[in-house]
Scaffold this motif. Structure first.
Motif, PDB file in Angstrom:
ATOM      1  N   SER A   9       0.821  -1.196   0.000  1.00 40.42           N
ATOM      2  CA  SER A   9       0.000   0.000   0.000  1.00 40.42           C
ATOM      3  C   SER A   9       0.864   1.258   0.000  1.00 40.42           C
ATOM      4  N   PHE A  10       0.447   2.221  -0.812  1.00 37.28           N
ATOM      5  CA  PHE A  10       1.168   3.486  -0.891  1.00 37.28           C
ATOM      6  C   PHE A  10       1.021   4.282   0.409  1.00 37.28           C
ATOM      7  N   PHE A  11       0.012   3.915   1.212  1.00 33.47           N
ATOM      8  CA  PHE A  11      -0.314   4.685   2.418  1.00 33.47           C
ATOM      9  C   PHE A  11      -0.129   3.855   3.690  1.00 33.47           C
ATOM     10  N   SER A  12       0.845   2.957   3.691  1.00 28.77           N
ATOM     11  CA  SER A  12       0.971   2.006   4.800  1.00 28.77           C
ATOM     12  C   SER A  12       1.707   2.570   6.010  1.00 28.77           C
ATOM     13  N   HIS A  13       1.867   3.882   6.074  1.00 28.12           N
ATOM     14  CA  HIS A  13       2.612   4.476   7.180  1.00 28.12           C
ATOM     15  C   HIS A  13       1.888   4.357   8.515  1.00 28.12           C
ATOM     16  N   ASN A  14       0.587   3.975   8.497  1.00 27.81           N
ATOM     17  CA  ASN A  14      -0.150   3.714   9.741  1.00 27.81           C
ATOM     18  C   ASN A  14      -0.795   2.332   9.709  1.00 27.81           C
ATOM     19  N   HIS A  15      -0.194   1.393   8.993  1.00 25.63           N
ATOM     20  CA  HIS A  15      -0.768   0.058   8.806  1.00 25.63           C
ATOM     21  C   HIS A  15      -1.079  -0.600  10.153  1.00 25.63           C
ATOM     22  N   LEU A  16      -2.264  -1.194  10.285  1.00 26.01           N
ATOM     23  CA  LEU A  16      -2.603  -1.938  11.493  1.00 26.01           C
ATOM     24  C   LEU A  16      -1.698  -3.156  11.616  1.00 26.01           C
ATOM     25  N   ILE A  17      -1.361  -3.520  12.838  1.00 27.81           N
ATOM     26  CA  ILE A  17      -0.444  -4.632  13.076  1.00 27.81           C
ATOM     27  C   ILE A  17      -1.025  -5.650  14.054  1.00 27.81           C
ATOM     28  N   THR A  18      -1.434  -5.203  15.242  1.00 23.87           N
ATOM     29  CA  THR A  18      -1.875  -6.141  16.272  1.00 23.87           C
ATOM     30  C   THR A  18      -3.343  -6.515  16.103  1.00 23.87           C
TER      31      THR A  18
END
Length: 239
Positions: free
Chosen positions: A84-93
């Motif tokens: 994703s071009f906008f993955s700077h806040n991608h969910l992780i947990t």
């Protein structure tokens, strides 16, 4: 209408606004979600992730550094699994995925959210303020969404963004993503949250007592053997 059919991308786990992620973290603390630990990651667990300086707008520095040969729709080059071009806040947990579902479908928890741009680095505060304005407008519409979903039968299926952009798009992607313990864990977290917030409601009879016992063990402590067992079940499940 007789029913509402949502055919994917109910959430965008890979494209999250800064204020939304900030709200998610407040809800995780409020509701007391259990923590989880990571393997082969730059952060040891969820607690360390949430306090990391890159947790807002900088998660490209935290996400698994797993590469595939190329994007499925381009030629040449090496690209990260999380495309994703906008993955700077991608969910992780798992807690992040689940808290996002709660915040997009129910107005109740927003009463406990406080927006504060000082929570992010100064270079991102302008973006945070702009996104905050949009998020507040979004929140105003949630009661109407909740009303629709309470009066009409709703069925829903995930597409890639409910987990991550280009999820399972190619065999090469799968090999890279599932071969790294951190990215595999992120995918399992997204699938577990999908089951809890979407899939279970579609056809509850598909989930026998054995499945539900595994799910309960995972929900109480999303780590260790409970995670391994439930992850294996989720990845093999056909319904």
């Amino acid at each position: 209408p007789a029913l509402l059919m949502l055919t994917g991308d109910q959430i965008y786990a890979d494209d999250v606004a800064g204020p939304m992620l900030h709200a998610i973290h407040q809800i995780i603390e409020l509701l007391g979600f259990p923590d989880e630990s990571f393997e082969n990651a730059v952060v040891r667990d969820g607690t360390e992730l949430y306090s990391n300086p890159d947790t807002y707008y900088g998660r490209k520095n935290i996400l698994p550094n797993t590469k595939v040969g190329r994007k499925w729709y381009t030629r040449g080059g090496v690209y990260p699994v999380f495309t994703s071009f906008f993955s700077h806040n991608h969910l992780i947990t798992f807690a992040e995925y689940t808290a996002m579902y709660l915040l997009i479908w129910s107005p109740v928890l927003w009463e406990f959210v406080t927006f504060d741009e000082t929570a992010v680095k100064e270079e991102f505060r302008s973006a945070y303020k702009d996104e905050k304005r949009r998020i507040k407008a979004f929140v105003q519409a949630i009661p109407a969404v909740a009303r629709v979903m309470s009066h009409i039968p709703v069925y829903m299926i995930f597409d890639d963004h409910d987990i991550t952009d280009d999820w399972n798009m190619t065999a090469q992607w799968e090999s890279a993503a599932y071969g790294h313990p951190f990215s595999k864990q992120m995918i399992a977290n997204g699938m577990a949250a999908y089951w809890l917030c979407q899939g279970w409601g579609n056809a509850p009879d598909h989930f026998d007592p054995g499945f539900l016992e595994q799910a309960k063990a995972f929900l109480e402590q999303p780590d260790g053997l409970a995670r391994q067992t439930f992850t294996k079940t989720l990845f093999k499940f056909e319904q």
